[in-house]
Design a protein around this motif. Structure first.
Motif, PDB file in Angstrom:
ATOM      1  N   LEU A 189     -28.723 -48.644 -65.847  1.00 15.98           N
ATOM      2  CA  LEU A 189     -27.720 -48.020 -66.927  1.00 15.98           C
ATOM      3  C   LEU A 189     -28.096 -46.410 -66.476  1.00 15.98           C
ATOM      4  CD1 LEU A 189     -26.206 -47.716 -69.671  1.00 15.98           C
ATOM      5  CD2 LEU A 189     -28.390 -47.818 -70.758  1.00 15.98           C
ATOM      6  N   LYS A 190     -26.952 -45.681 -66.455  1.00 13.28           N
ATOM      7  CA  LYS A 190     -26.937 -44.346 -66.278  1.00 13.28           C
ATOM      8  C   LYS A 190     -26.180 -43.683 -67.329  1.00 13.28           C
ATOM      9  CE  LYS A 190     -28.234 -44.607 -61.335  1.00 13.28           C
ATOM     10  NZ  LYS A 190     -28.095 -44.248 -59.859  1.00 13.28           N
ATOM     11  N   ILE A 191     -26.516 -42.287 -67.559  1.00 14.63           N
ATOM     12  CA  ILE A 191     -25.601 -41.464 -68.543  1.00 14.63           C
ATOM     13  C   ILE A 191     -24.894 -40.557 -67.784  1.00 14.63           C
ATOM     14  CG2 ILE A 191     -25.489 -40.202 -70.591  1.00 14.63           C
ATOM     15  CD1 ILE A 191     -27.988 -41.579 -71.753  1.00 14.63           C
ATOM     16  N   ALA A 192     -23.545 -40.388 -67.753  1.00 11.78           N
ATOM     17  CA  ALA A 192     -22.732 -39.197 -67.246  1.00 11.78           C
ATOM     18  C   ALA A 192     -22.287 -38.410 -68.319  1.00 11.78           C
ATOM     19  CB  ALA A 192     -21.672 -39.947 -66.407  1.00 11.78           C
ATOM     20  N   SER A 193     -22.486 -37.152 -67.895  1.00 17.97           N
ATOM     21  CA  SER A 193     -22.330 -35.986 -68.967  1.00 17.97           C
ATOM     22  C   SER A 193     -21.380 -35.036 -68.283  1.00 17.97           C
ATOM     23  CB  SER A 193     -23.389 -35.529 -69.600  1.00 17.97           C
ATOM     24  OG  SER A 193     -24.309 -35.128 -68.921  1.00 17.97           O
ATOM     25  N   ASN A 194     -20.524 -34.361 -69.300  1.00 16.82           N
ATOM     26  CA  ASN A 194     -19.793 -33.136 -69.039  1.00 16.82           C
ATOM     27  C   ASN A 194     -20.094 -32.243 -70.137  1.00 16.82           C
ATOM     28  OD1 ASN A 194     -18.154 -33.464 -66.335  1.00 16.82           O
ATOM     29  ND2 ASN A 194     -17.886 -35.386 -67.495  1.00 16.82           N
TER      30      ASN A 194
END
Length: 210
Positions: A189-194
């Protein structure tokens, strides 16, 4: 994790002692999750959601006039929304983390008075609160093995800074980030963000010279 935290604290003590500017920043984060089961299957149909973030800290010139070290505290929200067409499930996550971040800004060029820079950053944060909605059921994620853990995020992006007065500057920046794996067990589980942020830089170098 302990080694990274100690490194950030060491940089923090050095930066605070020689800080030249104070920054205050706020903005929006567009985030989503990248999840894979232990069998390597991805959870499809996850959509990004928008959350807020805020940060405060110090910056200081490092080695050359074009390179700056920044260090501060931040509070950010992340989440995702999705559905499972096979069984008709509706899913939504909203989580918040607070932590410490360190970044390097390198000034590329000027456009009149504005300076354009690139930035790389590393942040470590702890879970504050969060919940998951599964159909009509809301689940508290406190003490959840996947989310209630340290979050380490790597970010890269660019921005520009514009002087407003001798002691005050306005800046805007964009950072794309991805976290390390926070899932328990064999899943991923990884969180990608902009992130799009707007902030103020307050020059306090005169105070330190007195």
């Amino acid at each position: 994790m302990k080694k990274i935290t100690l490194l950030l604290l060491l940089i923090a003590s050095t930066t605070i002692a020689t800080a030249q500017q104070l920054y205050v920043e706020g903005g929006k984060t567009l985030s989503t999750f990248h999840y894979k089961t232990s069998e390597g299957n991805s959870l499809e149909n996850l959509q990004a959601t928008t959350h807020g973030f805020m940060a405060i800290g110090y910056t200081n010139q490092l080695f050359t006039k074009n390179l700056k070290l920044s260090m501060g505290l931040n509070y950010a929200g992340y989440g995702a929304i999705g559905s499972d067409d096979l069984v008709g499930n509706y899913m939504e996550w909203n989580v918040s983390y607070a932590g410490l971040n360190v970044g390097l800004d390198y000034k590329l060029f000027y456009i009149k008075k504005a300076s354009v820079y690139i930035k790389g950053a590393l942040a470590t944060a702890l879970f504050v609160q969060g919940n998951q909605t599964l159909n009509s059921r809301v689940i508290d994620l406190k003490n959840n093995d996947d989310f209630d853990t340290a979050l380490i995020t790597y970010q890269i992006g660019a921005g520009f800074s514009l002087p407003v007065s001798e002691s005050l500057s306005f800046y805007a920046q964009y950072l794309h980030g991805k976290s390390s794996d926070i899932a328990s067990g064999d899943a991923e589980l990884k969180i990608a963000s902009n992130n799009i942020g707007f902030g103020l830089l307050i020059d306090i170098s005169k105070k330190y010279k007195q």
